[in-house]
Design a protein around this motif. Structure first.
Motif, PDB file in Angstrom:
ATOM      1  N   GLY A 227      49.818  15.034  43.111  1.00 53.23           N
ATOM      2  CA  GLY A 227      49.323  14.599  41.805  1.00 53.23           C
ATOM      3  C   GLY A 227      50.455  14.030  40.948  1.00 53.23           C
ATOM      4  N   SER A 230      51.329  10.690  42.139  1.00 59.25           N
ATOM      5  CA  SER A 230      50.328   9.681  41.768  1.00 59.25           C
ATOM      6  C   SER A 230      50.568   9.151  40.358  1.00 59.25           C
ATOM      7  N   GLU A 231      51.251   9.923  39.522  1.00 58.70           N
ATOM      8  CA  GLU A 231      51.512   9.473  38.152  1.00 58.70           C
ATOM      9  C   GLU A 231      52.820   8.693  38.001  1.00 58.70           C
ATOM     10  N   VAL A 270      43.909  21.219  47.059  1.00 55.99           N
ATOM     11  CA  VAL A 270      42.691  21.421  46.280  1.00 55.99           C
ATOM     12  C   VAL A 270      42.609  20.333  45.216  1.00 55.99           C
ATOM     13  N   THR A 274      36.589  19.371  45.946  1.00 53.71           N
ATOM     14  CA  THR A 274      36.691  20.218  47.134  1.00 53.71           C
ATOM     15  C   THR A 274      35.774  21.434  47.011  1.00 53.71           C
ATOM     16  N   ARG A 275      35.264  21.667  45.800  1.00 50.91           N
ATOM     17  CA  ARG A 275      34.402  22.821  45.575  1.00 50.91           C
ATOM     18  C   ARG A 275      33.255  22.850  46.585  1.00 50.91           C
TER      19      ARG A 275
ATOM     20  N   LEU B 224      43.766  24.087  37.115  1.00 53.13           N
ATOM     21  CA  LEU B 224      42.343  23.792  36.932  1.00 53.13           C
ATOM     22  C   LEU B 224      41.657  23.437  38.244  1.00 53.13           C
ATOM     23  N   ASN B 225      42.362  22.750  39.126  1.00 52.75           N
ATOM     24  CA  ASN B 225      41.744  22.375  40.394  1.00 52.75           C
ATOM     25  C   ASN B 225      41.374  23.613  41.197  1.00 52.75           C
ATOM     26  N   VAL B 226      42.272  24.587  41.191  1.00 56.68           N
ATOM     27  CA  VAL B 226      42.017  25.806  41.947  1.00 56.68           C
ATOM     28  C   VAL B 226      40.834  26.555  41.343  1.00 56.68           C
ATOM     29  N   GLU B 228      38.377  25.319  39.565  1.00 55.33           N
ATOM     30  CA  GLU B 228      37.143  24.584  39.842  1.00 55.33           C
ATOM     31  C   GLU B 228      36.673  24.846  41.274  1.00 55.33           C
ATOM     32  N   HIS B 229      37.635  24.980  42.174  1.00 53.60           N
ATOM     33  CA  HIS B 229      37.289  25.190  43.577  1.00 53.60           C
ATOM     34  C   HIS B 229      36.636  26.556  43.816  1.00 53.60           C
ATOM     35  N   ALA B 231      35.638  29.129  41.227  1.00 55.20           N
ATOM     36  CA  ALA B 231      34.907  29.907  40.224  1.00 55.20           C
ATOM     37  C   ALA B 231      33.441  29.498  40.103  1.00 55.20           C
ATOM     38  N   ARG B 267      45.117  16.540  33.859  1.00 53.39           N
ATOM     39  CA  ARG B 267      45.292  16.557  35.312  1.00 53.39           C
ATOM     40  C   ARG B 267      45.737  15.186  35.798  1.00 53.39           C
ATOM     41  N   PRO B 268      46.682  15.158  36.730  1.00 50.44           N
ATOM     42  CA  PRO B 268      47.099  13.859  37.272  1.00 50.44           C
ATOM     43  C   PRO B 268      45.895  13.092  37.817  1.00 50.44           C
TER      44      PRO B 268
END
Ligand SMILES: Nc1ncnc2c1ncn2[C@@H]1O[C@H](COP(=O)(O)OP(=O)(O)OP(=O)(O)O)[C@@H](O)[C@H]1O
Ligand SMILES: Nc1ncnc2c1ncn2[C@@H]1O[C@H](COP(=O)(O)OP(=O)(O)O)[C@@H](O)[C@H]1O
Ligand code: SF4
Ligand code: SF4
Ligand SMILES: [Mg+2]
Ligand SMILES: [Mg+2]
Lengths: 341, 338
Positions: A227, A230-231, A270, A274-275, B224-226, B228-229, B231, B267-268
């Motif tokens: 990430g 990517s920035e 993640v 991916t959820r 946050l990504n974790v 979201e994955h 929770a 978030r990136p």
């Protein structure tokens, strides 16, 4: 300030040129082969991210560019040229004129780069006086403009602050100001945002991108987070077992990684979306750098491995313009000519 | 043999309720002036339903770990209480010993949470033996747990913590948390110190174990990504207060609180052609010693106006189960309903 033009076209002589860079450490137990033949080219004003997991050799590579690895126990071989200077041959006196004005470095933990007993303003001014021999007053004025450059609010007041009096984000900005104090042409950044919170990390990434563009610096940015790359990155080099296994422009690396390790790493990361899915994982563990496999260092974990992979280290081959992959199985020699997929 | 404690109130009764939970740490050095305190957690209310994963996100220092230590009863609350499956804990209700069997914790730092002098086997079987399980039973249970977390007992049972990688140590901590058949596990940044490929392994494992052992999780992370994955519902904290709470889909797709919006926007991009040019927020979170009056986020909020400095914002429900603590959100809702 050094107002070199931003990177439009790559200049003919690269800012950094490393060939077959190897770094090993003699430890009581064994020889640790941390970096095993890294080639790097960085144009003036370009930004390269070195991406990899813990122990892959990112920080050692970065320190080698500044000759910062502990001299007694370290063996460094290969060629290294930065700004047309042969870094491998530098004497201590030459190194002290190299570190600062040519190349400087920022770290994850700013307190390791800042002295706790002096104010921010004093430290930056001292560095300028030491390298440029200008008056203290002029140096102090430059220190102020540097704090403004890194967007520290109420900069004049902050000149008199001690490092511990600043918040995490401000401290990181102060360290960046310190690193820029002698107008380096190359900035090395070792995970400078890893310890920061999300809302502060993005501020620092945007600041670094802006400074790079305005000052025309080359930047090599070490990270384990795609990430972050990517920035800020123009190009990304992925390291594994002390070697670059894939290198490509950032969009290509994110969209179409080719090396099995890179694909595995991106698949395991993640992200939004991916959820509800099972994350793909890479079995096994990274190689022991004291006993590197004879062939591809990733072979013991690679689902695509063939008998040949265990025999010799595969070469880094160009698969499309600017996209290099160290895996003959996914990128066989036949399709090495530039192709449009 | 130790068995899992039975369910009491049925599926509709929350497994855990935090009511008005508050922790103010006194600052020792301010003897001269009026006693200053760090308002680490300030009057928070939430519940955790049976079988769900409640994610808690927020920046460092916002009170996540203090909240988890309050839930674990590792520190005394300044005020407020924790209710477990309908019973309050302590004095009149559920004894601390019984509570501790049902609620376990896993920390970020896999190394310091294991005793370096004990083998893996000894570490995991320790608590069951303290609870009276005979040694041979405790050991065989330990081997089952090692299998469950993906470590062959024959290879790992006799090792010491320093002989393991970070990911393997975190698996041991998880196995140890499972030893007493808990119903709730509080995970405080369980993957934050791990490499990405190892993080993926541990997240998969946690999701599998939750199903296998019918667990409820409180999952704390700054990532946050974790969150979201993993929770089902998410609670966003800012400077010791709850900013927003809601189902993961609703909160991530339609965040209401300006802080949640900024956090998500930070978030990136993962798309170099669409890089951000302006950061969503300026500055760092302020100090929890003297938090801003009214809304604690107002010093960084673009929408702040006079009222935000005067009154703490009330919780406003936006959708079923989804609320935010923000004057602007409440005002907007009023306007729409008129
Ligand atoms: N001074 C030293 N002496 C001996 N070994 C060293 C030394 N410095 C680094 N190493 C070893 O070299 C290898 C590569 O280290 P390096 O710090 O470059 O990893 P990295 O990719 O930066 O990892 P991380 O993401 O954890 O920072 C590691 O195995 C490390 O233990
Ligand atoms: N034992 C303590 N004494 C004083 N202050 C504390 C103590 N523990 C935590 N704090 C403070 O409480 C606030 C919240 O901390 P913490 O819960 O650890 O945050 P998080 O886990 O969200 O990073 C911070 O300002 C922290 O410095
Ligand atoms: S060279 Fe062989 S072992 Fe290495 S990545 Fe390619 S397929 Fe896998
Ligand atoms: S209450 Fe006011 S300051 Fe706080 S988040 Fe809402 S608009 Fe911003
Ligand atoms: Mg490193
Ligand atoms: Mg914490």
């Amino acid at each position: 300030m050094n107002m070199a033009s931003p990177a439009t076209a790559a200049s003919p002589t690269p800012l950094v040129r490393a060939r077959d860079l190897c770094v090993s450490f003699a430890t009581p137990r064994a020889t640790v082969n941390a970096v095993n033949g890294v080639n790097l080219d960085l144009a003036q004003g370009e930004s390269l991210c070195i991406l990899g997991e813990s122990g892959s050799g990112k920080s050692v590579t970065l320190r080698a560019l500044m000759r910062l690895n502990p001299p007694k126990r370290t063996v460094v071989t290969g060629e290294l040229n930065v700004a047309n200077q042969d870094v491998m041959q530098m004497t201590q006196a030459q190194l002290s004129q190299y570190r600062g004005p040519v190349v400087s470095m920022i770290f994850q933990e700013p307190l390791s780069a800042l002295d706790p007993v002096f104010t921010i303003g004093h430290q930056i001014a001292e560095a300028i006086v030491r390298h440029e021999g200008i008056s203290r007053k002029a140096a102090r004025a430059r220190a102020l403009s540097l704090l403004e450059l890194v967007q520290i609010p109420s900069a004049a007041r902050r000149l008199g602050a001690y490092p511990h009096e600043l918040s995490g984000g401000l401290r990181q900005r102060a360290m960046i100001a310190m690193a820029l104090s002698c107008n380096p042409r190359l900035l090395l950044a070792d995970e400078p945002t890893t310890a920061l919170d999300a809302t502060v990390q993005i501020q620092i990434l945007l600041l670094l991108r802006k400074l790079q563009r305005e000052l025309g610096m080359g930047v090599i940015f070490v990270t384990h987070d795609i990430g972050v790359a990517s920035e800020v990155a123009d190009r990304v080099a992925v390291m594994y077992g002390g070697r670059v296994v894939e290198e490509a422009p950032v969009e290509i690396l994110i969209r179409s990684p080719r090396h099995p390790y890179t694909s595995g790493l991106l698949g395991a990361t993640v992200h939004a979306g991916t959820r509800g899915t099972r994350l793909t994982t890479i079995p096994g563990a990274p190689p022991d750098l004291a006993e590197l496999p004879a062939g591809c260092a990733f072979a013991p974990r690679c689902t695509r491995a063939e008998p040949g992979c265990h025999k010799a280290v595969p070469p880094l081959l160009e698969v499309t313009a600017g996209h290099h992959v160290r895996c003959p199985v996914v990128c066989p020699a036949r399709i090495q000519a530039p192709i449009n997929v | 043999m130790i068995e899992r404690m039975p369910d009491r109130g049925g599926p509709q009764q929350p497994l855990l309720i935090a009511r008005g939970l508050t922790k103010h740490f006194p600052l020792s050095k301010s003897l001269m002036r009026r006693r200053e305190v760090v308002q680490a957690v300030d009057n928070i209310d939430f519940s955790v339903m049976k079988g769900e994963t409640l994610g808690i996100v927020g920046e460092s220092g916002c009170g996540k770990s203090t909240a988890s230590r309050l839930i674990m009863q590792l520190i005394e609350p300044t005020s407020g209480e924790v209710i477990f499956d309908g019973e309050s804990i302590g004095r009149s209700g559920l004894s601390l010993k019984k509570y501790r069997r049902q609620v376990q914790m896993v920390f970020q730092d896999s190394y310091s949470s294991l005793n370096p002098r004990l083998t893996i086997e000894e570490s995991i079987s320790y608590a069951p033996m303290v609870h009276g399980v005979p040694k041979s039973k405790a050991i065989s249970r330990t081997h089952e747990l090692l299998e469950a977390v993906g470590l062959a007992p024959s290879q790992y049972a006799r090792r010491y913590p320093h002989e393991l990688s970070g990911g393997q140590r975190q698996r041991i901590n998880i196995a140890r948390a499972l030893a007493l058949h808990p119903r709730l596990i509080v995970l405080d940044e369980p993957v934050s110190a791990l490499d990405k490929s190892v993080e993926a392994q541990v997240l998969n494992l946690l999701i599998d174990l939750k199903k296998q052992f019918d667990l409820t999780y409180i999952f704390i992370s700054h990532d946050l990504n974790v969150v979201e994955h993993v929770a089902d519902r998410v609670l966003v904290m800012y400077l010791g207060k709850i900013a927003e709470i809601g189902p993961v889909d609703s909160l991530f797709s339609d965040p209401a609180h300006p802080y949640t919006q900024a956090l998500l926007d930070s978030r990136p991009s993962m798309d170099p052609s669409r890089r951000r040019t302006e950061p969503p927020l300026f500055g760092d979170p302020p100090n929890p010693i003297n938090p801003p009056s009214g809304c604690r986020f107002r010093t960084r909020c673009r929408k702040a106006w006079g009222l935000c400095a005067e009154q703490p914002p009330p919780f406003h429900q936006i959708k079923p189960n989804h609320s935010a603590s923000c004057h602007a959100v409440a005002l907007e809702a009023e306007r729409v309903s008129e």
